[in-house]
Design a protein around this motif. Sequence first.
Motif: not given
Length: 231
Positions: A137-138, A142-148, A163-166, A229-231
């Motif tokens: 997820s973009f 791009h969220d520094p507060d998330r583990v991702e 995968v998400t776009m597909l 979710l937003a992506w």
Amino acid sequence: MTTTFITGANKSLGRETARRLVEAGHTVVVGARDPQRGRAAAEAVGARFVQIDVTDDASVEAAAADVAAHEGTVDVLVNNAGVSGPQTPAEELTAADALAVYDVNVFGIVRVTRAFLPLLRRSANPLVVNLTSGLGSFAATHDPDRVEGRVVAPLYTSSKSAVTMLTTQYAKALPGIRFNAVDPGYTATDFNGHSGPQTLTEGTDAVVELATGGPGGPTGQLRDRHGVLAW
């Protein structure tokens, strides 16, 4: 009776999904590359085993033919099989590394979906669930507060974006079948050395909710156990 086929279902999220859907009354077919592990998992959860290597066209087609001969239809297809890829510094990644990751995580979904479309079209309420990740997820990365936002894994993360776009494109192209992408969240699995704070049951909540939701459910969405979710 709802018939569900799950790839990569011999362990972790795939096996837990199989267990929960058997418990919910589904006829579940456990798909796995390794026959010994696949059969053991299927027997443990009360499902049937079919061998499938999502990187091999002939294997995928044979699996679809096996299900056609035994179950006759597929109501829910869960594309769960995935690999994390090499733990290699970005500057050392090769095209061969990328092909190996995408061959399972992305091209595998294309192979399996294509082969199982005739079986899905026999269902009155067909659903495809593709396992993606918040790491694709973009918004999340791009969220520094998330583990991702603190993970660097170019091949895995980009494959899950694909995968998400597909998934959303399949939803547009094939409106008679519902397609959704699911982020299981940071779940304790082999992928992360079982460091994730979520249990396998929590990590499969979104897949199970979609698979047991009945007609009229969503399509073209990215979801986790808490919703869209937003992506």
